[in-house]
Scaffold this active site. Structure first.
Site, PDB file in Angstrom:
ATOM      1  N   HIS A 118       0.804  -1.233   0.000  1.00 58.55           N
ATOM      2  CA  HIS A 118       0.000   0.000   0.000  1.00 58.55           C
ATOM      3  C   HIS A 118       0.834   1.278   0.000  1.00 58.55           C
ATOM      4  O   HIS A 118       0.493   2.256   0.660  1.00 58.55           O
ATOM      5  CB  HIS A 118      -0.956   0.008   1.192  1.00 58.55           C
ATOM      6  CG  HIS A 118      -2.028  -1.034   1.127  1.00 58.55           C
ATOM      7  ND1 HIS A 118      -2.512  -1.536  -0.053  1.00 58.55           N
ATOM      8  CD2 HIS A 118      -2.731  -1.644   2.119  1.00 58.55           C
ATOM      9  CE1 HIS A 118      -3.465  -2.424   0.203  1.00 58.55           C
ATOM     10  NE2 HIS A 118      -3.612  -2.514   1.511  1.00 58.55           N
ATOM     11  N   HIS A 190      -9.472   2.142   0.648  1.00 58.44           N
ATOM     12  CA  HIS A 190      -9.491   0.943   1.493  1.00 58.44           C
ATOM     13  C   HIS A 190     -10.621   1.029   2.520  1.00 58.44           C
ATOM     14  O   HIS A 190     -10.409   0.789   3.712  1.00 58.44           O
ATOM     15  CB  HIS A 190      -8.139   0.786   2.185  1.00 58.44           C
ATOM     16  CG  HIS A 190      -7.784  -0.631   2.508  1.00 58.44           C
ATOM     17  ND1 HIS A 190      -8.677  -1.522   3.088  1.00 58.44           N
ATOM     18  CD2 HIS A 190      -6.623  -1.325   2.335  1.00 58.44           C
ATOM     19  CE1 HIS A 190      -8.078  -2.683   3.261  1.00 58.44           C
ATOM     20  NE2 HIS A 190      -6.828  -2.594   2.807  1.00 58.44           N
ATOM     21  N   GLU A 329     -11.628  -3.261  -2.856  1.00 63.63           N
ATOM     22  CA  GLU A 329     -10.604  -2.297  -3.266  1.00 63.63           C
ATOM     23  C   GLU A 329     -10.415  -2.383  -4.781  1.00 63.63           C
ATOM     24  O   GLU A 329      -9.780  -3.300  -5.283  1.00 63.63           O
ATOM     25  CB  GLU A 329      -9.293  -2.601  -2.555  1.00 63.63           C
ATOM     26  CG  GLU A 329      -9.393  -2.647  -1.037  1.00 63.63           C
ATOM     27  CD  GLU A 329      -8.249  -3.420  -0.427  1.00 63.63           C
ATOM     28  OE1 GLU A 329      -7.077  -3.020  -0.635  1.00 63.63           O
ATOM     29  OE2 GLU A 329      -8.503  -4.445   0.251  1.00 63.63           O
TER      30      GLU A 329
END
Length: 365
Positions: A118, A190, A329
Site C-alpha cells: 500500500h 481501502h 478495493e
C-alpha cells in the site's frame, strides 16, 4: 487551502474541533458531505480517510456503515493505518519491494513481511492532502508525491474527489494523476464496510451476501504475492458469480483461504471494455436490508474480509473485531510491475492516470 461547509448537527456525531490539528505544518480538518436523499459522508484530509457513511436501513434508520475513528489523533495512531484511506502510490503488494522500469531497478520501503504494501509506511494514507470543499456534495483533494518518496520514481501530481450523487445514495470517487518521469501508479480506497452498521462490538460480516463479476482471480503464495496464474473461480470457494454469504465457505481448508486467513484476493473483473465503468460487486446485509453496489473502471477488485482486525476501538465506543468488515478495493492486480502479463500499471510523462469507482447504497426490495 482548506475550506469546509457548516457541519453542525451532522448525523455522524463527529465534532470538527476533534479533527483540527497541525501535522508537518499542514492543517487537518473535518468535511461533511450531504445529498438531497439524506445520505451523509464524513471525511478528513489526513489520508483522505472516510470517517462515516450514514445511510438508511429498510425501516429508515440511519447507521454508519464504515469502521471509523472519532478524532484525528485516533486516525493518525490507528492500529489499522489504512482504515478507509486513499492508498498510493501502489495499492496492494509488490514482491520484495522491487521492480524494474525501463531497465532501472527501484527499491521500495518494505513494510509487510518481505514485501511493500500500500505504498509503504508513509504512503498516501499517511499524508495531509490539500482539501477544498466545492459544495454540499463534493470535496476535492490534492497531493504531490515527490520523486523518490518511499522509493517510487517521478513527481506524481494527484487529484482525488469524493462526490455524492443527488438522485442516488452513491459515493463517487474520482482519481487523476500525472508524472514527470516513468513511474507506476495503482490508487484505491481501502474502505472497511459493514452494512449492518458499526456497534460495540460491530457484528461480523459472515452473513453479508456477496456477488463479484469475475470468472478468474489471482492466486497468491504464503506471503500474499500473486503466483502469476490467472485461475478460474469455478468449483472453488472463491466463486462469487452467484450470491454467497461470506461466512459460508470462508473457513474451508482451501489453500488460498488458509494463506489469507480468509478472503484477501484480487478478482479479475469481467469488463465490457478496458476502462469501462462496469458493475464489479454487490453486497447485501439480510437483517438491515442495506445493499451496496460497486462500480469501477479498474481491471480488478480486492476482496478483503477484515481477517486481521483485532478488536480496536473506533468513534463513539464502537469496536472492530476480526471479520467485522469487508473491503472492495478497486485496483490493478497486486505485484503487476513484476508480472508482464498483468495489465500495466505504468504511467508515462504526458499521459494521465484516471479512475472512477462508485459505492452505491440501497435497500433490498
Amino acid at each position: 487551502m482548506n475550506n469546509t461547509f457548516p457541519i453542525e448537527g451532522n448525523l455522524s456525531g463527529l465534532d470538527r474541533k476533534d479533527f483540527q490539528m497541525d501535522i508537518n505544518n499542514k492543517k487537518t480538518d473535518l468535511y461533511i458531505l450531504k445529498n438531497q436523499k439524506g445520505m451523509e459522508v464524513a471525511v478528513t484530509n489526513y489520508g483522505c480517510a472516510i470517517l462515516s457513511i450514514m445511510v438508511p436501513d429498510k425501516d429508515g434508520k440511519y447507521a454508519n456503515v464504515v469502521l471509523g475513528h472519532g478524532s484525528i489523533k485516533e486516525v493518525v495512531n490507528s492500529p489499522e493505518p489504512f482504515l478507509n484511506t486513499i492508498i498510493g502510490r501502489y495499492g496492494n503488494r509488490i514482491a520484495k519491494g522491487k521492480f524494474t522500469l525501463y531497465g532501472e531497478e527501484h527499491q521500495l520501503t518494505i513494510n509487510n513481511g518481505p514485501n511493500s504494501l500500500h505504498g509503504g509506511p508513509t504512503g498516501f494514507h499517511a499524508r495531509v492532502w490539500d482539501a477544498t470543499q466545492i459544495d454540499d456534495t463534493t470535496v476535492q483533494f490534492h497531493y504531490v508525491s515527490a520523486d523518490g518518496e518511499e522509493g517510487f520514481p517521478g513527481n506524481l501530481d494527484v487529484e482525488m474527489t469524493y462526490r455524492l450523487e443527488e438522485e442516488e445514495n452513491a459515493l463517487v470517487i474520482e482519481y487523476r494523476a500525472s508524472t514527470d518521469r516513468e513511474t507506476i501508479v495503482n490508487l484505491t480506497n481501502h474502505a472497511f464496510f459493514n452494512l449492518a452498521g458499526v456497534a460495540n462490538p460491530t457484528p461480523t460480516i459472515n452473513d453479508h451476501i456477496v456477488t463479484i463479476q469475475a470468472d478468474f482471480y489471482t492466486p497468491m503464495d504464503n506471503v500474499s504475492i500473486p503466483t502469476g496464474e490467472i485461475a478460474k473461480v469455478d468449483g472453488t470457494p472463491m466463486d462469487f458469480r452467484t450470491p454467497h454469504a461470506i461466512g459460508e465457505r470462508i473457513d474451508e481448508p482451501f489453500e488460498q483461504l488458509v494463506f489469507g486467513a480468509g478472503y484477501d484476493h484480487c478478482y479479475v473483473l469481467k469488463k465490457t471494455e478496458m476502462g469501462a465503468l462496469d458493475l464489479a460487486a454487490t453486497c447485501t446485509d439480510p437483517k438491515s436490508g442495506r445493499t451496496m453496489e460497486v462500480y469501477t473502471t479498474e481491471a480488478g477488485v480486492q476482496l478483503y474480509t477484515g481477517n486481521w482486525l483485532g478488536g480496536f476501538q473506533g468513534a463513539h465506543g464502537t469496536t472492530f473485531p476480526a471479520r467485522s468488515a469487508l473491503c472492495f478495493e478497486a485496483q490493478c492486480f497486486p505485484d503487476t510491475p513484476n508480472k508482464a502479463h498483468f495489465p500495466s500499471a505504468t504511467l508515462l510523462p504526458g499521459d494521465e492516470y484516471q479512475q472512477v469507482t462508485i459505492y452505491q447504497f440501497g435497500i433490498k426490495e
